[in-house]
Write an enzyme that holds these catalytic residues in place. Structure first.
Site, PDB file in Angstrom:
ATOM      1  N   CYS A  96      79.964  50.426  25.585  1.00  0.00           N
ATOM      2  CA  CYS A  96      79.652  51.224  26.779  1.00  0.00           C
ATOM      3  C   CYS A  96      78.645  50.499  27.659  1.00  0.00           C
ATOM      4  CB  CYS A  96      79.041  52.543  26.352  1.00  0.00           C
ATOM      5  SG  CYS A  96      79.916  53.342  25.017  1.00  0.00           S
ATOM      6  N   ARG A 155      82.527  47.858  31.272  1.00  0.00           N
ATOM      7  CA  ARG A 155      82.201  47.883  29.838  1.00  0.00           C
ATOM      8  C   ARG A 155      82.811  49.088  29.140  1.00  0.00           C
ATOM      9  NH1 ARG A 155      77.984  44.697  28.429  1.00  0.00           N
ATOM     10  NH2 ARG A 155      77.520  46.057  26.692  1.00  0.00           N
ATOM     11  N   TRP A 186      83.097  53.854  26.495  1.00  0.00           N
ATOM     12  CA  TRP A 186      84.376  53.446  25.902  1.00  0.00           C
ATOM     13  C   TRP A 186      84.383  54.047  24.514  1.00  0.00           C
ATOM     14  CZ3 TRP A 186      85.786  49.016  22.434  1.00  0.00           C
ATOM     15  CH2 TRP A 186      87.173  48.853  22.350  1.00  0.00           C
ATOM     16  N   ASN A 189      74.827  52.631  23.350  1.00  0.00           N
ATOM     17  CA  ASN A 189      75.951  51.707  23.223  1.00  0.00           C
ATOM     18  C   ASN A 189      75.878  51.116  21.827  1.00  0.00           C
ATOM     19  OD1 ASN A 189      78.006  49.843  23.510  1.00  0.00           O
ATOM     20  ND2 ASN A 189      76.630  48.293  24.365  1.00  0.00           N
ATOM     21  N   GLY A 190      76.937  51.297  21.019  1.00  0.00           N
ATOM     22  CA  GLY A 190      76.950  50.734  19.666  1.00  0.00           C
ATOM     23  C   GLY A 190      77.617  51.711  18.715  1.00  0.00           C
ATOM     24  N   GLU A 214      98.029  32.032  25.727  1.00  0.00           N
ATOM     25  CA  GLU A 214      97.151  32.676  26.710  1.00  0.00           C
ATOM     26  C   GLU A 214      97.981  33.369  27.790  1.00  0.00           C
ATOM     27  OE1 GLU A 214      94.322  33.618  26.759  1.00  0.00           O
ATOM     28  OE2 GLU A 214      93.854  34.010  28.848  1.00  0.00           O
ATOM     29  N   LYS A 232      97.810  37.377  28.674  1.00  0.00           N
ATOM     30  CA  LYS A 232      97.546  37.867  30.040  1.00  0.00           C
ATOM     31  C   LYS A 232      98.618  38.868  30.440  1.00  0.00           C
ATOM     32  CE  LYS A 232      94.005  36.976  30.680  1.00  0.00           C
ATOM     33  NZ  LYS A 232      93.626  36.490  29.420  1.00  0.00           N
ATOM     34  N   GLU A 257      98.262  42.194  28.413  1.00  0.00           N
ATOM     35  CA  GLU A 257      97.025  42.935  28.707  1.00  0.00           C
ATOM     36  C   GLU A 257      97.144  43.782  29.959  1.00  0.00           C
ATOM     37  OE1 GLU A 257      92.860  41.259  28.005  1.00  0.00           O
ATOM     38  OE2 GLU A 257      94.055  39.545  28.611  1.00  0.00           O
ATOM     39  N   HIS A 269     113.835  27.796  14.777  1.00  0.00           N
ATOM     40  CA  HIS A 269     113.491  28.446  13.490  1.00  0.00           C
ATOM     41  C   HIS A 269     113.487  29.957  13.617  1.00  0.00           C
ATOM     42  CE1 HIS A 269     112.545  24.524  11.811  1.00  0.00           C
ATOM     43  NE2 HIS A 269     111.908  24.262  12.943  1.00  0.00           N
ATOM     44  N   LYS A 285      85.924  45.218  28.295  1.00  0.00           N
ATOM     45  CA  LYS A 285      85.640  43.815  28.551  1.00  0.00           C
ATOM     46  C   LYS A 285      84.989  43.132  27.363  1.00  0.00           C
ATOM     47  CE  LYS A 285      85.383  40.046  30.844  1.00  0.00           C
ATOM     48  NZ  LYS A 285      86.648  39.288  31.028  1.00  0.00           N
TER      49      LYS A 285
HETATM   50  C1  AGP Z   1      91.023  38.359  27.146  1.00  0.00           C
HETATM   51  O1  AGP Z   1      91.679  38.523  28.393  1.00  0.00           O
HETATM   52  C2  AGP Z   1      90.629  39.677  26.534  1.00  0.00           C
HETATM   53  N1  AGP Z   1      89.783  40.420  27.405  1.00  0.00           N
HETATM   54  C3  AGP Z   1      90.073  39.531  25.123  1.00  0.00           C
HETATM   55  O2  AGP Z   1      91.075  38.930  24.324  1.00  0.00           O
HETATM   56  C4  AGP Z   1      88.794  38.672  24.975  1.00  0.00           C
HETATM   57  O3  AGP Z   1      89.092  37.323  25.213  1.00  0.00           O
HETATM   58  C5  AGP Z   1      88.267  38.837  23.533  1.00  0.00           C
HETATM   59  O4  AGP Z   1      87.928  40.191  23.340  1.00  0.00           O
HETATM   60  C6  AGP Z   1      87.044  37.944  23.232  1.00  0.00           C
HETATM   61  O5  AGP Z   1      85.984  38.324  24.052  1.00  0.00           O
HETATM   62  P1  AGP Z   1      84.709  37.344  24.139  1.00  0.00           P
HETATM   63  O6  AGP Z   1      85.183  36.041  24.708  1.00  0.00           O
HETATM   64  O7  AGP Z   1      83.736  38.054  25.022  1.00  0.00           O
HETATM   65  O8  AGP Z   1      84.166  37.160  22.743  1.00  0.00           O
END
Ligand code: AGP
Length: 606
Positions: A2, A27, A74, A98-99, A479, A483, A486, A502, A601
């Site tokens: 959060c 966040r 969150w 937060n935690g 990657e 993307k 996500e 394979h 994030k």
């Molecule tokens: C990537 O687009 C995502 N938001 C997620 O996979 C992110 O890379 C992952 O949670 C790692 O986060 P960090 O780099 O802050 O450790």
């Protein structure tokens, strides 16, 4: 995970807190709330859903005060709802958190046995009850006593109606900063939330408790011993965390990449000498002498780590293992003091990655982190940190953090290789020249965003994608698939091109878009035959090729081109097309590109 914020000073706090929450929304954003001290009580407003809902609520049912706290959530314990939103209030106390309180169930039972009743399903609510129970007139002491019962992670800011002239903040494994103002002070999860008001920051550390008034900041440990924390000047301008006219943070951050790569290289490339100017703290670790390097990360950062393996093994010939943090930490990894451990994390707060770092520390490994957020938890637990200098990355889908991680890894690979004499000054200068050209080559590719959007429009109805890449482009294929998943919510998976025969080739038909990264490089011929296998089965080929490659262009439904360049530079260019493709499909589908569903994030929970 959060976003939290607190204000105390001579101004009305509600507008300041709302503005701060809007910059913390990335966040977490499933509910939000504000509490203020007012006329001997605490006024509270909370709303389910995005911050706008809270702002609307307050506009019709206003609150006012000079001391207040705010929260954007969150959900981790308790579904998103108004009652589970923070601040959590009990009697004359309110807190934002937060935690995760790991022992909250047993504490909750104990409190219920002592007559307490709860109005939420959150772990946070037990903390405000513990504070109320411990209170005997000294607010900071009550918080300290309460937190001594708590196990887990927290960043909290607390109010007490008896003490409208102070707020209490505490941190354990979740980020928390204090910003100094003129007759006012701020507490927040990160810098961007309050950069509009101050550049003077104190970064709290695990175990810190701060008593903050309008004119004073005192920091103690849980045993009430006074602690001094330095005040740091942060040079970010606020625009760096705003959209600057782009429709989404993600698109702004895609376009920022050339500049951020430049910033990452700045001062670290000594072309004439043919060396990398590495920070002394990193150089002293002598990673080039390690028997093995272990890279651990999550998500996009893990994909950067995979490319780091290719680069470091190719140039420096040091063995590199790469692991997903959530797997590494539970498989009793073999780590020796001769190992170099590298944690890659944009946020510097990812719980699984941080946990792996602590395991490596226990085994005596030297620890380097590659991180984007200064003084966040992972860098502060590392022997040294290579900062990626990407400035705040607000879009949940990581873009500029990824390419600046690649830039950091390539510099480290060259540095290690030079120190070991695996490459000479001339070849180093050749590589550094290639790196120098990356930003302008990226700029050129970003000009074709409209073409990418045209292709994206033709792919909207696909219900799955396959991404193929070899060698340095396999991590890029992974990657690109991430993307797409996500932000478009369309299924995608990535394979090394050589794996097609394979199994995955069974997927090929005229409905499946196959994104193939196939520029001219050491594995081009092999990838060419993979492409022909796909074509023979009427697969829809979207390819990334080297300019002038007419043959691959002919067999592709669409071919994006990159310039002729050194193989180790190609990933910086091919990934741009995959970022843009995912962005445009998501935008055309009308998705919330910056805050995609179910994601946050920074994943500071396990
Ligand atoms: C990537 O687009 C995502 N938001 C997620 O996979 C992110 O890379 C992952 O949670 C790692 O986060 P960090 O780099 O802050 O450790």
């Amino acid at each position: 995970m959060c976003g939290i914020i607190g204000y105390i000073g001579n101004r009305d706090c509600v507008q300041i807190i709302q503005a701060g929450l809007s910059r913390l929304a990335y966040r977490g954003y499933d509910s939000a709330g504000i509490a203020v001290c007012h006329e001997g009580d605490i006024d509270l407003r909370r709303a389910h859903g995005k911050l706008e809902n809270l702002i609307s609520l307050i506009s019709v049912d206003p609150i006012r005060g000079n001391t207040g706290i705010g929260h954007t959530r969150w959900a981790t314990h308790g579904r998103p709802s108004e009652s589970n939103a923070h601040p959590q209030k009990y009697g004359k106390f309110a807190i934002v958190h937060n935690g995760i309180i790991e022992n909250y169930l047993e504490l909750r039972q104990e409190l219920i046995a002592r007559g307490h009743q709860f109005t939420s399903e959150t772990d946070t609510e037990i903390v405000v009850h513990l504070i109320a129970e411990a209170y005997e007139g000294d607010f900071a002491q009550a918080v300290r006593k309460a937190l001594k019962n708590v196990r887990g992670s927290y960043a909290i800011v607390a109010l007490c109606a008896d003490h409208p002239d102070e707020i209490i903040a505490a941190r354990q494994q979740s980020p928390l900063i204090i910003a100094k103002g003129d007759a006012e002070n701020f507490v927040a999860s990160d810098v961007a939330a309050v950069l509009a008001y101050s550049r003077q920051f104190i970064f709290l550390d695990d175990g810190d408790i701060a008593r903050v008034t309008a004119n004073t900041i005192e920091i103690f440990d849980l045993d009430n011993r006074k602690i001094d924390r330095p005040v740091k000047e942060i040079q970010w301008n606020l625009a760096a965390a705003e959209k600057q006219g782009y429709p989404h943070y993600m698109l702004k951050e895609i376009y920022e990449q050339p500049q951020k790569i430049t910033d990452t290289f700045r001062g670290r490339i000594l072309e004439d000498e043919g060396i990398i100017n590495i920070d002394e703290a990193i150089d002293k670790l002598e990673f080039e002498k390690c028997h093995r390097l272990q890279i651990v990360a999550c998500g996009t950062s893990y994909h950067a780590g995979l490319l780091g393996k290719y680069l470091i093994e190719k140039l420096a010939r040091i063995p590199v293992d790469v692991d997903v943090a959530s797997e590494y930490r539970y498989r009793n990894p073999i780590i020796t003091p001769n190992d170099g451990f590298i944690a890659i994390s944009q946020s510097g707060e990812t719980a699984d990655t941080y946990a792996c770092l602590k395991i490596a520390r226990e085994h005596g490994a030297k620890i380097l982190s590659i991180c984007n957020v200064m003084d966040s938890t992972i860098p502060r637990a590392s022997d040294a940190t290579f900062y990626t200098r990407a400035d705040p990355e607000i879009g949940v889908a990581s873009t500029k953090a990824f390419t600046t991680q690649l830039a950091s890894l390539i510099l480290l690979a060259i540095h290690f290789a030079r120190k070991l004499g695996m490459i000479d000054a001339d070849y180093t200068r050749h590589l550094l020249n290639a790196l120098r050209a990356i930003p302008s080559q990226m700029e050129a590719i970003l000009e074709s965003s409209d073409d990418v959007r045209l292709v994206a429009r033709k792919l909207l109805r696909a219900n799955s994608f396959l991404y193929l890449g070899r060698n340095v482009h396999y991590p890029i294929a992974l990657e690109g698939a991430l993307k797409l998943k996500e932000i478009t919510y369309i299924h995608a998976e990535a394979y090394p091109s050589g794996e097609m025969k394979h199994g995955p080739i069974a997927l090929i038909d005229d409905r499946l878009p196959v994104i193939v990264i196939a520029p001219k490089n050491s594995t081009y011929e092999k990838t060419l035959s993979n492409l022909q296998e796909v074509k023979a089965r009427n697969g829809r080929i979207i390819s990334i090729v080297t300019e002038g490659d007419d043959m691959l262009t002919r067999v592709s439904e669409h071919a994006f081109t990159i310039p002729e360049c050194d193989e180790i530079v190609q990933p910086f260019l091919s990934v741009l097309y995959l970022q843009l493709l995912a962005y445009h499909i998501a935008d055309l589908l009308g998705n919330d590109v910056d805050q995609p569903r179910n994601l946050a994030k920074s994943v500071t929970v396990e």
